[in-house]
Design a protein around this motif. Structure first.
Motif, mmCIF file in Angstrom:
data_model
loop_
_atom_site.group_PDB
_atom_site.id
_atom_site.type_symbol
_atom_site.label_atom_id
_atom_site.label_comp_id
_atom_site.label_asym_id
_atom_site.label_seq_id
_atom_site.Cartn_x
_atom_site.Cartn_y
_atom_site.Cartn_z
ATOM 1 N N VAL A 58 0.874 -1.176 0.000
ATOM 2 C CA VAL A 58 0.000 0.000 0.000
ATOM 3 C C VAL A 58 0.909 1.223 0.000
ATOM 4 O O VAL A 58 1.642 1.448 0.965
ATOM 5 C CB VAL A 58 -0.931 0.032 1.224
ATOM 6 N N GLY A 59 0.861 1.989 -1.070
ATOM 7 C CA GLY A 59 1.722 3.162 -1.157
ATOM 8 C C GLY A 59 3.188 2.781 -1.086
ATOM 9 O O GLY A 59 3.677 1.944 -1.843
ATOM 10 N N ASN A 60 3.896 3.364 -0.119
ATOM 11 C CA ASN A 60 5.331 3.130 0.048
ATOM 12 C C ASN A 60 5.620 1.988 1.015
ATOM 13 O O ASN A 60 6.768 1.733 1.342
ATOM 14 C CB ASN A 60 5.995 4.432 0.560
ATOM 15 N N GLU A 61 4.583 1.252 1.450
ATOM 16 C CA GLU A 61 4.761 0.275 2.513
ATOM 17 C C GLU A 61 4.412 -1.144 2.066
ATOM 18 O O GLU A 61 3.430 -1.352 1.360
ATOM 19 C CB GLU A 61 3.911 0.673 3.722
ATOM 20 N N ARG A 62 5.232 -2.065 2.522
ATOM 21 C CA ARG A 62 5.010 -3.502 2.267
ATOM 22 C C ARG A 62 4.633 -4.159 3.595
ATOM 23 O O ARG A 62 5.309 -3.974 4.613
ATOM 24 C CB ARG A 62 6.272 -4.136 1.693
ATOM 25 N N PRO A 93 -0.148 10.619 2.733
ATOM 26 C CA PRO A 93 0.954 9.975 3.442
ATOM 27 C C PRO A 93 0.510 8.931 4.465
ATOM 28 O O PRO A 93 1.308 8.135 4.912
ATOM 29 C CB PRO A 93 1.644 11.150 4.136
ATOM 30 N N ASP A 94 -0.762 8.947 4.905
ATOM 31 C CA ASP A 94 -1.236 7.947 5.857
ATOM 32 C C ASP A 94 -1.743 6.735 5.094
ATOM 33 O O ASP A 94 -2.841 6.757 4.548
ATOM 34 C CB ASP A 94 -2.356 8.533 6.724
ATOM 35 N N THR A 95 -0.956 5.677 5.058
ATOM 36 C CA THR A 95 -1.336 4.459 4.344
ATOM 37 C C THR A 95 -1.290 3.283 5.304
ATOM 38 O O THR A 95 -0.521 3.273 6.265
ATOM 39 C CB THR A 95 -0.396 4.189 3.153
ATOM 40 N N VAL A 120 6.054 -4.265 8.743
ATOM 41 C CA VAL A 120 5.842 -3.181 7.786
ATOM 42 C C VAL A 120 7.200 -2.647 7.367
ATOM 43 O O VAL A 120 8.036 -2.338 8.222
ATOM 44 C CB VAL A 120 4.998 -2.043 8.387
ATOM 45 N N THR A 121 7.417 -2.534 6.061
ATOM 46 C CA THR A 121 8.692 -2.058 5.528
ATOM 47 C C THR A 121 8.456 -0.901 4.573
ATOM 48 O O THR A 121 7.583 -0.973 3.703
ATOM 49 C CB THR A 121 9.438 -3.184 4.791
ATOM 50 N N ALA A 122 9.219 0.161 4.737
ATOM 51 C CA ALA A 122 9.172 1.287 3.815
ATOM 52 C C ALA A 122 9.962 0.920 2.564
ATOM 53 O O ALA A 122 11.159 0.652 2.641
ATOM 54 C CB ALA A 122 9.757 2.538 4.467
ATOM 55 N N LEU A 123 9.294 0.885 1.421
ATOM 56 C CA LEU A 123 9.959 0.488 0.180
ATOM 57 C C LEU A 123 10.973 1.525 -0.267
ATOM 58 O O LEU A 123 11.967 1.186 -0.915
ATOM 59 C CB LEU A 123 8.910 0.266 -0.916
ATOM 60 N N ASN A 124 10.728 2.780 0.075
ATOM 61 C CA ASN A 124 11.675 3.848 -0.228
ATOM 62 C C ASN A 124 12.386 4.224 1.067
ATOM 63 O O ASN A 124 11.799 4.873 1.932
ATOM 64 C CB ASN A 124 10.953 5.059 -0.808
#
Length: 261
Positions: A58-62, A93-95, A120-124
């Protein structure tokens, strides 16, 4: 039939048997990996994310490495992962994730205690996670109590913080509760939830004791990034200031030249 199969296998050379065994293991791994893939959150349930190797983006998060367990007493139904619908919270930004169903319900002297964990991991990496938002919709009657206790840890299993949302007879808040925590920027975090419902947590004269959670959500926030329009306006402002500075400086040069003449 078993003896025939056994005689065939043992009649094969050891090297061939090893190759057959390796092929069977490889086939099993391929079949398992074919089930593990990115989950489409337009029509997903928690059971889909519990498949080893499955994940959602979802968005920038895995979101991955999901686990779920539940115990109950007094005849309460245990929440079923196949009945817990999971959907995406977007845009940034809230995902995050929205969970609905279960059921999470206790009546009378019933109890339900469920545990949900995931990573939860930030892809960027340049947009790390700095905030965790927890909310839910719950209802109680009589002496019922419904709560979600959440603990967030970093990749090395060090606790970053914990938060609680609770609904019970002495805390009337319209059935919706919200909590948020902030922490140092993290690329990966581990989230652990304890969802507890007790039908008769408090002594009461009410003939009905109920606790229920209809849905709960989990959203994560990273550093705020200026909107494109803001960036453009800032650039235009800087350019304007630069132009006015150049014009003023040039005007002073002209005046000094006229005085010298």
């Amino acid at each position: 039939m078993f003896s025939t199969t056994r005689s065939i296998l043992f009649g094969v050379r050891p090297a061939v048997r090893c190759l057959m065994f390796a092929a069977a293991v490889a086939c099993l791994a391929v079949c398992q990996s074919s089930r593990a893939a990115q989950v489409d959150l337009t029509n997903a349930h928690l059971s889909d994310l519990l498949v080893p190797g499955s994940y959602a983006i979802v968005g920038n998060e895995r979101f991955d490495t999901f686990t779920f367990s539940a115990t109950s007493s007094g005849g309460a139904m245990q929440p079923d992962p196949t009945n817990i619908k999971v959907s995406a919270i977007n845009p940034p930004p809230d995902t995050g994730l929205f969970f609905q169903g279960g059921p999470f319900l206790t009546v009378g002297n019933q109890t339900v205690d469920a545990h949900l964990t995931f990573d939860v991991t930030a892809l960027n990496p340049s947009l790390p996670i700095t905030m965790a938002n927890l909310s839910y919709t719950a209802a109680t009657a009589g002496g019922g109590s419904a709560s979600i206790l959440e603990v967030v840890r970093d990749a090395s299993n060090q606790q970053l913080g914990q938060q609680l949302v609770i609904e019970q007879q002495n805390l009337p808040n319209g059935g919706m509760s919200f909590a948020t925590m902030t922490f140092a920027p993290q690329t990966t975090i581990q989230v652990s939830k304890d969802i507890l419902l007790v039908g008769d947590a408090f002594t009461t004269t009410s003939p009905i004791n109920v606790a229920a959670v209809s849905d709960f959500s989990q959203a994560f926030d990273g550093p705020r990034v200026p909107e494109p329009s803001s960036v453009v306006m800032a650039a235009m402002g800087s350019a304007g200031l630069g132009w006015f500075g150049w014009r003023r400086k040039n005007r002073n040069r002209v005046r000094q030249s006229l005085k010298a003449a």
